[in-house]
Motif scaffolding. Structure first.
Motif: not given
Length: 85
Positions: A12-40
């Motif tokens: 990426r190389g750019a520093l702009s938008g890191l806060t939104s990227l961190a928030m997207l990482g938070y939501f992605g972590t929550a969604a993927s963890a929920l998906g992981f535990v919900a599937t068989s």
């Protein structure tokens, strides 16, 4: 997933938008963890685990970069040491 997250942040190389990227990482972590535990299904779980690794890496790398940029140069080592505890 973690390797792709690290490469995407480094490329990426750019520093702009890191806060939104961190928030997207938070939501992605929550969604993927929920998906992981919900599937068989093994392959769906593997995909969610890869997404979880990607999201956690993007989130933590973004947060560490923001902390280092917001900290005075002479205090950076001390702040990062406390953060890593």
């Amino acid at each position: 997933g973690a390797m792709l997250g690290a490469v995407s942040i480094a490329a990426r190389g750019a520093l702009s938008g890191l806060t939104s990227l961190a928030m997207l990482g938070y939501f992605g972590t929550a969604a993927s963890a929920l998906g992981f535990v919900a599937t068989s299904n093994l392959w769906v779980a593997v995909a969610f685990a890869a997404l979880l690794g990607f999201s956690i890496n993007v989130m933590s790398t973004s947060i560490q970069a923001l902390m280092q940029l917001a900290t005075d140069d002479r205090m950076r080592g001390r702040v990062m040491a406390l953060y890593l505890l």
